[in-house]
Enzyme design. Sequence first.
Site, PDB file in Angstrom:
ATOM      1  CD  GLU A  12      -2.593  -1.010   2.740  1.00  0.00           C
ATOM      2  OE1 GLU A  12      -3.390  -1.927   3.011  1.00  0.00           O
ATOM      3  OE2 GLU A  12      -2.374  -0.051   3.510  1.00  0.00           O
ATOM      4  CE  LYS A  24       4.722   5.144   7.090  1.00  0.00           C
ATOM      5  NZ  LYS A  24       4.262   6.486   7.455  1.00  0.00           N
ATOM      6  NE  ARG A  76       1.247   6.420  16.404  1.00  0.00           N
ATOM      7  CZ  ARG A  76       2.266   6.621  15.585  1.00  0.00           C
ATOM      8  NH1 ARG A  76       2.315   5.964  14.444  1.00  0.00           N
ATOM      9  NH2 ARG A  76       3.222   7.467  15.871  1.00  0.00           N
ATOM     10  CD  GLU A 119      -1.293   8.418   8.191  1.00  0.00           C
ATOM     11  OE1 GLU A 119      -0.392   9.148   8.647  1.00  0.00           O
ATOM     12  OE2 GLU A 119      -1.454   7.229   8.549  1.00  0.00           O
ATOM     13  CG  PHE A 154      -4.639   1.882   6.021  1.00  0.00           C
ATOM     14  CD1 PHE A 154      -4.466   0.955   7.040  1.00  0.00           C
ATOM     15  CD2 PHE A 154      -4.214   3.179   6.240  1.00  0.00           C
ATOM     16  CE1 PHE A 154      -3.902   1.305   8.251  1.00  0.00           C
ATOM     17  CE2 PHE A 154      -3.648   3.550   7.458  1.00  0.00           C
ATOM     18  CZ  PHE A 154      -3.499   2.610   8.463  1.00  0.00           C
ATOM     19  CD  GLU A 161       5.516   8.903   5.242  1.00  0.00           C
ATOM     20  OE1 GLU A 161       6.109   8.816   6.331  1.00  0.00           O
ATOM     21  OE2 GLU A 161       4.291   8.773   5.134  1.00  0.00           O
ATOM     22  CE  LYS A 205       8.132   3.116  10.238  1.00  0.00           C
ATOM     23  NZ  LYS A 205       7.566   4.161  11.128  1.00  0.00           N
ATOM     24  CG  ASP A 213      -5.485  42.137 -24.348  1.00  0.00           C
ATOM     25  OD1 ASP A 213      -4.662  42.597 -23.543  1.00  0.00           O
ATOM     26  OD2 ASP A 213      -5.257  41.997 -25.566  1.00  0.00           O
TER      27      ASP A 213
END
Length: 607
Positions: A18, A20, A40, A74, A115, A180, A202, A437
């Site tokens: 996947e 990241k 988290r 995320e 995910f 990333e 990762k 213009d």
Amino acid sequence: MQPVLTSSPPEGDEWRYEVKYDGFRCILHVTESGVTLTSRNGQLFNSTFPEITQYAENVFQKMNKSLPLTIDGEIVFLMNPFRSDFEHVQVRGRMKNPEAIKKLADSRPCSFLAFDLLERDGTDISSLPYTERKRELSELMRSAALPITVNHLAKETIQYIPDHAHFKPLWEQVQKYDGEGIVAKKKGSKWIEKKRTPDWLKYKHFKKAYVCLTGFNPSNGYVTVSVFKNGGITPVASVSHGMSDEEKNAIRSIMEAHGTKTPAGEYTLEPSICLTVQYLTILKGTLREVSFVSFEFDMEPAACTYEQMVRQSKTLHPKLEFTSLDKVIFEKKKRTKEDFITYIIEISDFLFPFLKDRAVTVIRFPHGSKSESFFQKNKPDYTPDFVHSFFDGSHEHIVCEDISTLLWLANQLALEFHVPFQTVSSRRPSEIVIDLDPPSKDDFLMSVHAANELKRLFDSFGISSFPKLSGNKGIQLYIPLSPEAFSYEETRSFTMLIADYCTNAFPELFTTERFIKNRHGKLYLDYLQHAEGKTIICPYSTRGNELGTVAAPLYWNEVQTSLTPASFTIDTVVKRIKEQGCPFYDFYRNPQDEPLTAILQQLKKKS
């Protein structure tokens, strides 16, 4: 559950891959009574990212059979399908003022990329194999009519991160789009809370940069590294990771012998020793997740510049070479070819959506903006093979598909990028552009007046329009369309309607007279420019003048008498976007098909 960092990606049939994304890891929990978005470390993000939680309520709370549900994902701010701007997410995460949060949530919303599925219909499925959880999450997203691939131009603030069977092709895309990294996950892995496990690995997309050693803190062993920028030396990181004890002791000896000790007990050193460091991203001018790679004793400190750091931050084709970087291109501000290339790299995320799938025509200035120039429609014979092209029946146009192609053109001193109104796969326009213009640069305020009159007209039609500086003397108004929704004949009916209205309602301001001598000092409303085969200067392209001005998108509240095109140059536009965002952020998310269809139907009835 958290992945373990690896220096070599695992490959084999037991793994799935996947993308990241650089953002905030969060758990989204939805029940019939409400939604929670938890970080988290247990922080509740409901009021911080209301564009996500409110969207989740609208989408998922109708799906009673699936509730309660818990999704791992995320929070990101997407720049392209593979990269998130962590700086913007970080700024949002620190905001407390409800009004400021709402303003950014509306104008530059973040997204939640899902995910993993941990709970569905109140059933804990975290112990199921990864592939089973992934399948159920995909089904959930489909049933909610949510994107099942990541799309940075989508309106939906909840999207799905798909998994892939092969590492290499995905890694090539991550490199191309400056993502990333990649997370590799074992097919049979369970989801275990608060555990770092080798079942998830990762692999990060680290970059390298050349820097100068300029400081040392003997109390913790960290060294300060810097680059040259705008004539001075600028610190970009403090580094300790990656250095052996022997290397740290060598630096200590150098500092004690040649450095200057500060009252705080640290040392400073004039730029004389170069290093290579590895880092993940640049955040507010500072390198993130930086580590030491090697000393570069043969390198001159003058080579350690901010500009080289920006160039090295991109994965470029090995055949791409840069030449004559010190050549002055924009005379008035003494900006060099290196400055121009740095601007193109830093603006590329905002330039690419308007170059994508377009047969580009460039204006090249081989000796800088003061010298002769020429249009280049055809791909030259000496074009490298990594540059793709499209034959439109008359010309073999270059198509800017990646950063290497864009920078090859920049190195050729293509200072202006002009694009047609349709993509290479269509003969129908993707937008309407009306060019205002004025007779001369001194008459720019006529464009401001005209743009505001047209905005009032568009607003009365229920049409959202987007203003942009031409980069020279005028303003251009954009109306986004779905790519196949209208023919040029239909859009011509609309532009003629606008032209007729303007010349009748404001005869002292507007003219549609093509011959300059017959305009009598009025503003030329170029509605004929919007046609198949015609081109317009691309948003964020520079113009070939001595200032290095930019065809910069504007917010409507900026279109007033204080507006000055000379303020929008390669020196200011990147900083402006970082602080204020892109005024065309909603452009591709907001096609004006419905109000335009209603107007065209009325025109047909009258005819």
